[in-house]
Design a protein around this motif. Structure first.
Motif, PDB file in Angstrom:
ATOM      1  N   VAL A   1      12.386  27.434  15.817  1.00  0.00           N
ATOM      2  CA  VAL A   1      12.210  26.048  15.366  1.00  0.00           C
ATOM      3  C   VAL A   1      11.009  25.957  14.423  1.00  0.00           C
ATOM      4  O   VAL A   1      11.057  25.255  13.405  1.00  0.00           O
TER       5      VAL A   1
ATOM      6  N   THR B   1      17.023  31.924   9.755  1.00  0.00           N
ATOM      7  CA  THR B   1      16.514  30.565   9.972  1.00  0.00           C
ATOM      8  C   THR B   1      15.837  30.032   8.721  1.00  0.00           C
ATOM      9  O   THR B   1      16.060  28.875   8.322  1.00  0.00           O
TER      10      THR B   1
ATOM     11  N   SER C   1      17.207  26.972   6.538  1.00  0.00           N
ATOM     12  CA  SER C   1      16.299  25.840   6.330  1.00  0.00           C
ATOM     13  C   SER C   1      16.187  25.499   4.849  1.00  0.00           C
ATOM     14  O   SER C   1      16.165  24.321   4.467  1.00  0.00           O
TER      15      SER C   1
ATOM     16  N   VAL D   1      17.750  22.556  13.820  1.00  0.00           N
ATOM     17  CA  VAL D   1      16.995  22.624  15.082  1.00  0.00           C
ATOM     18  C   VAL D   1      17.934  22.454  16.266  1.00  0.00           C
ATOM     19  O   VAL D   1      17.816  23.164  17.281  1.00  0.00           O
TER      20      VAL D   1
ATOM     21  N   ILE E   1      19.729  25.676  16.847  1.00  0.00           N
ATOM     22  CA  ILE E   1      18.840  26.656  17.495  1.00  0.00           C
ATOM     23  C   ILE E   1      18.753  26.386  18.994  1.00  0.00           C
ATOM     24  O   ILE E   1      18.851  27.303  19.818  1.00  0.00           O
ATOM     25  N   LEU E   2      18.580  25.119  19.361  1.00  0.00           N
ATOM     26  CA  LEU E   2      18.479  24.758  20.772  1.00  0.00           C
ATOM     27  C   LEU E   2      19.785  25.061  21.515  1.00  0.00           C
ATOM     28  O   LEU E   2      19.762  25.542  22.657  1.00  0.00           O
TER      29      LEU E   2
END
Length: 211
Positions: free
Chosen positions: A53, A130, A134, A147, A150-151
């Motif tokens: 993150v 990532t 992004s 995000v 990712i979670l």
């Protein structure tokens, strides 16, 4: 939107490779009870999640602040991974599973941080992916979606690790030793691949600069 989310999830899933983490998790948590394994799994996904993150939000800034490159991550991560693999194959005490003792909490955190969170879950590949995702995100909404992906991935990895206890019971002591040695060889090959990729990219950058 859905297509972007699916693409991001698949990309991170492939680079984090949750399935390959299971045998390593079994080896490094051998001798721990179910509650301790749960702590290691939870801490590792939380740490990896925070790292990814952070790079999703501030990837370029982090790289620029420290003056490092993803290539450096690959070479350094590969060297550390090779050290772990060497110990797994030849029985070095540095790679033996940690046993809870006077500083049990610290030992569990150490296992969670390395080699599980780093460099397996949040390794050079996942960090690179990532940062790339992004950079391609459309505004803050795109970052929020990344995000969330990712979670979701970390939650999936945690669920997979929670199933490893059953696999461990099926393996038994002999199976665990065999898996440990075999995984050590595979891990060594993966480490060399990390280092090779990093060195190759360094060489390409030097060649571009000289051209």
């Amino acid at each position: 939107m859905i297509e972007t989310i699916v693409h991001s999830f698949v990309t991170l899933f492939v680079t984090a490779d949750p399935i390959s983490i299971v045998p390593l998790f079994i080896v490094v948590t051998a001798g721990l009870n179910a509650a301790e394994r749960n702590q290691v799994a939870l801490r590792s996904v939380l740490i990896a999640g925070v790292i990814l993150v952070a790079f999703a939000l501030l990837g370029d800034e982090i790289i620029a602040f420290f003056g490092i490159t993803i290539q450096a991550f690959e070479v350094a991560g590969g060297m550390l991974l090779f050290f772990t693999a060497f110990g797994m194959v030849f029985g070095s005490s540095s790679s033996e599973p940690q046993k809870p003792g006077a500083n049990a909490d610290g030992a569990l955190t150490q296992i969670a941080v390395f080699p599980l969170a780093i460099p397996m879950m949040a390794g050079p590949g996942a960090i690179s992916a990532t940062i790339l995702l992004s950079a391609r995100a459309h505004g803050w909404l795109g970052i929020v979606e990344l995000v969330a992906v990712i979670l979701a991935l970390m939650a999936l990895i945690y669920a997979v690790l929670m199933m490893s206890g059953r696999i461990d019971r099926l393996l038994g002591d002999t199976g665990r030793v065999v898996v440990s040695k075999l995984l050590g060889v595979i891990l060594a090959a993966l480490a060399i691949q990390f280092i090779g990729d990093g060195v190759t990219k360094f060489a390409e950058e030097i060649a571009k600069a000289a051209a």
